[in-house]
Design an enzyme around this catalytic site. Structure first.
Site, PDB file in Angstrom:
ATOM      1  N   ASP A 120      16.777  11.041 -75.939  1.00  0.00           N
ATOM      2  CA  ASP A 120      15.763  10.225 -75.654  1.00  0.00           C
ATOM      3  C   ASP A 120      14.742  10.634 -75.000  1.00  0.00           C
ATOM      4  O   ASP A 120      15.064  11.758 -74.909  1.00  0.00           O
ATOM      5  CB  ASP A 120      16.772   8.588 -75.032  1.00  0.00           C
ATOM      6  CG  ASP A 120      16.073   7.764 -74.644  1.00  0.00           C
ATOM      7  OD1 ASP A 120      14.791   7.909 -75.138  1.00  0.00           O
ATOM      8  OD2 ASP A 120      16.406   6.614 -74.702  1.00  0.00           O
TER       9      ASP A 120
HETATM   10  C1  BGC Z   1      14.355   3.855 -74.872  1.00  0.00           C
HETATM   11  C2  BGC Z   1      14.494   4.893 -76.832  1.00  0.00           C
HETATM   12  C3  BGC Z   1      13.064   5.195 -77.784  1.00  0.00           C
HETATM   13  C4  BGC Z   1      12.602   5.829 -76.724  1.00  0.00           C
HETATM   14  C5  BGC Z   1      11.133   6.481 -77.422  1.00  0.00           C
HETATM   15  C6  BGC Z   1      13.430   5.706 -74.067  1.00  0.00           C
HETATM   16  O1  BGC Z   1      12.259   5.249 -73.188  1.00  0.00           O
HETATM   17  O2  BGC Z   1      15.099   4.741 -74.618  1.00  0.00           O
HETATM   18  O3  BGC Z   1      15.322   3.784 -76.693  1.00  0.00           O
HETATM   19  O4  BGC Z   1      13.204   4.999 -77.904  1.00  0.00           O
HETATM   20  O5  BGC Z   1      11.677   5.560 -75.477  1.00  0.00           O
HETATM   21  O6  BGC Z   1      10.279   5.155 -77.262  1.00  0.00           O
END
Ligand code: BGC
Length: 739
Positions: free
Chosen positions: A267
């Site tokens: 993530d």
């Molecule tokens: C989220 C993810 C997301 C990523 C990119 C993170 O803060 O938890 O689900 O895909 O950001 O935007």
């Protein structure tokens, strides 16, 4: 052509093709007629250690590199899971301001789960995959399959409910159809990211049984059945180590037990340690800040944990070359499957077919929660167009664009039909009153609404309601901070913005009230007894207003069933039944004390009556179930038995019913839930029509995870099968002996 001729022809063709290759000196890795693994090994053999290591971390906010010297292309990512997100700047979170990046917003994944229709999950994956491809994305960050543990989790709307079997069945077709476009699914958030509060560091402790029986099955199905090419390691810790570089989750389970050959992607900013990232299964590091940490610098990406620190460790011999090669091979495999795949289609954007898929999902996922009480109180739905002269629509959600806010799943939609617009199309000139103010979607902040505004909005709505023949209230949650929104949990189980009080005030002047709840979470309903009709619509995206109006007007008969339980009050919910360490944790640790008794498993076993049970949803028609019949009353380890049951439409309109099969072990040496979902089938029935639904019951459906021997097994004895219209509405049971 006879067989011999065909073989000769194929042989000659292969010789000529090989000749052309030899002439052009086309390296094996560029030749997509060659087996994937051969190409991966060939590419690896041509790469320097620096080039291999460079594959493993970002070069932009949503891009990671290939190997430019060898013509191996980079990867482009986009957030999902409900549509393809608008283009983000290379190095910061601002939107790039493109004018060609609006998309179809598909209904939220809770709605998809509420359809209980895997065929629609396939249509979802196909349509969103085509849009991702059109935008030239190689990875779509979704779907999300974290288990619904508490109604306070700000991100439940992106997931598929409380039951591992339902989430597994629904995510597989989504992934398979998405990936047919040459776009990788990135299944999130692996694992145990079941709340947003303290998501970056909360350390989850739970039993092996809860892990294997509840929290992992949907991820496992995504990988082993869906064939997902990537998975996103979550922010939180699990048993002391960050999930994104966690030996147990990545090396032992995902890549070991499930034989995953794809990439673990962090993530954004979830990595915390170079050695752990290198050794414990992380393949691709992406980041939230320029350098993945906290500061901004010109060449920040190299400062990632899998950046120059990783290369240094490799050169010092602290990371074995087989680990480096394995990581690089996984990224190459992903590139060959996506950005370097010459056979992928071109994709398409905002087509009629995409809108149609979105509409089918939206209407089939809408859940009719209440329509009269079966006694004196009559249901108001469906509303015959023309029946009521003066219809009043009340509520901020009737006009709000609910694709904005909510965090990374936010979308820029090309078209959007608001509930009010949709209702006006079907019911003519309805009057509107906002009723309450909900403020703006602001990251990490909540708007303060002055009391004078609150009062005047309420008075206006109540005044208009006194004059109306029918009131349709469209409220619920929204995508603001501490509602259905990333990076924060809800703070109360009740409806926000004074909606409970508003509903009571509306009831005082008009009993003809339909409540439409727009949310991705259960909410308390203190007014439920007095409101004749209640509908749960989730976030329906582009087609919102049309789907809602068609269900309320009776053009579509609702057939959605709840993918999670609605407790009467928060303390009834398993995660909230214990102390704070169980939810939300003490800010460092969190212990899942409810263990395997998540969702209906808890309410059933502890005999707690929910407000609305898992699997529940009404229709404008009624269904009668026959008696469950078994093909045998005995089963052995190598057997299967069949259960069949008739279901008949006993009302006046066509409808769809989801017949659910639950299995319970009568007596076992370990705690088992009263019953667990192991099958479901959605059938479509005309008035008076009857169909027979047949389920195959296998020994695997009887098993629990034995944490002492680390294997799935069932104990001999009596098992009970429950056929139901919901987890609490069992229509027939049957028993058999497993020996
Ligand atoms: C989220 C993810 C997301 C990523 C990119 C993170 O803060 O938890 O689900 O895909 O950001 O935007």
């Amino acid at each position: 052509m006879n067989r011999m001729k065909k073989i000769l022809f194929a042989y000659m063709f292969a010789v000529v093709a090989a000749g052309v290759r030899a002439q052009e000196n086309l390296p094996v890795y560029l030749d997509d007629s060659q087996p994937l693994e051969l190409r991966v090994q060939d590419a690896l053999s041509r790469m320097t250690v620096e080039e291999k290591a460079r594959l493993s971390y970002a070069q932009g906010k949503f891009s990671s590199p290939g190997c430019p010297r060898l013509g191996i292309p980079e990867l482009w990512y986009s957030d999902g899971p409900h549509g393809v997100r608008a283009e983000i700047n290379w190095n910061d979170w601002g939107y790039a301001g493109w004018t060609n990046d609006s998309c179809t917003a598909f209904p939220a994944l809770t709605c998809l789960a509420a359809t209980w229709n895997p065929e629609l999950a396939g249509k979802y994956g196909k349509a969103i995959g085509e849009e991702a491809r059109y935008r030239e994305k190689d990875l779509l960050l979704g779907p999300g399959v974290n288990i619904y543990r508490t109604p306070l989790n700000g991100r439940n709307f992106e997931y598929m409910g409380e039951d591992p079997y339902l989430a597994a069945e629904m995510c597989v077709p989504y992934i398979q159809e998405l990936q047919k476009n040459g776009v990788a699914a990135c299944v999130k958030h692996y694992a145990l990211n079941n709340q947003e509060l303290w998501r970056g560091h909360i350390d989850v402790e739970l039993s092996d049984r809860a892990l294997y029986e509840i929290y992992l099955p949907a991820f496992k199905a995504a990988v082993t059945e869906g064939g997902a090419w990537t998975i996103m390691g979550s922010y939180n810790k699990v048993r002391g180590t960050h999930a994104t570089h966690n030996k147990l989750l990545n090396n032992d389970i995902l890549k070991g037990e499930w034989k995953f050959d794809g990439c673990v992607v962090t993530d954004w900013g979830a990595a915390h340690d170079t050695y752990e990232a290198a050794m414990y299964g992380l393949d691709l590091e992406m980041g939230s800040y320029t350098n993945g940490l906290t500061s901004e610098s010109e060449f920040g990406y190299d400062d990632y944990y899998l950046g120059k620190a990783y290369l240094k460790m490799i050169k010092e011999g602290k990371v074995p070359m087989e680990v480096v090669n394995d990581k690089a091979a996984r990224v190459l495999r992903l590139i060959f499957r996506t950005s370097m795949n010459r056979n992928k289609p071109f994709g398409s954007m905002c087509t009629e077919a995409h809108y149609q898929a979105a509409y089918e999902i939206a209407t089939e996922g809408t859940v009719l929660l209440k329509n009269g009480n079966g006694k004196k109180q009559k249901g108001l739905l469906p509303v015959q167009p023309g029946k009521y002269r003066r219809i009043l629509v009340v509520g901020d959600n009737a006009t709000r664009n609910l694709m904005v806010g909510g965090g990374s799943s936010e979308l820029k939609v090309k078209d959007f039909i608001s509930p009010l617009e949709g209702l006006r199309k079907v019911f003519g000139e309805v009057v509107y009153a906002q009723g309450y103010a909900a403020g703006r979607p602001m990251y990490g902040q909540v708007d303060e609404i002055p009391q004078t505004v609150v009062d005047s909005l309420r008075n206006d709505a109540v005044e208009k309601a006194a004059d109306a023949d029918l009131v349709i209230f469209v409220g619920g949650l929204n995508k603001n901070h501490q509602q259905d929104c990333e990076a924060g949990d809800r703070i109360t189980y009740n409806l926000p913005f004074g909606q409970d009080e508003l509903i009571e005030s509306l009831l005082e002047v008009n009993r003809n009230l339909v409540v439409v709840l727009v949310s991705g979470n259960a909410v308390a309903m203190p007014w439920l007894d007095e409101v004749p009709s209640v509908v749960q619509t989730w976030y329906l995206g582009t087609v919102t207003g049309k789907a809602l109006a068609d269900v309320l007007g009776g053009d579509v008969n609702p057939s959605g069933k709840l993918p999670f339980t609605y407790p009467v009050k928060l303390e009834d919910c398993p995660a909230h039944h214990f102390d704070e360490l169980c939810y939300p944790g003490d800010s460092i640790r969190e212990v899942y004390k409810e263990d395997i008794l998540v969702g209906y498993r808890w309410y059933d076993t502890k005999k707690i009556r929910p407000l609305f049970p898992f699997g529940y949803g009404l229709s404008y028609t009624t269904f009668e179930y026959g008696k469950a019949e078994l093909s045998s009353d005995k089963m052995t380890d190598s057997d299967e038995i069949q259960l069949s049951c008739t279901v008949k439409n006993t009302g006046n309109v066509a409808g769809k019913e989801t017949v659910q099969l639950y299995v319970g072990d009568e007596k076992c040496s370990v705690l088992r839930p009263l019953k667990e979902l192991k099958g479901f089938q959605k059938v479509s029935l005309r008035p008076g029509e009857e169909k027979t639904v047949t389920f195959t019951v296998t020994p695997e459906m009887l098993q629990f995870f034995d944490d002492k021997t680390h294997e799935w097994r069932a104990e001999p004895g009596k098992f009970k099968l429950y056929v139901g219209a919901s987890s609490a509405d069992v229509r027939s049971t049957a028993e058999f002996i497993y020996q």
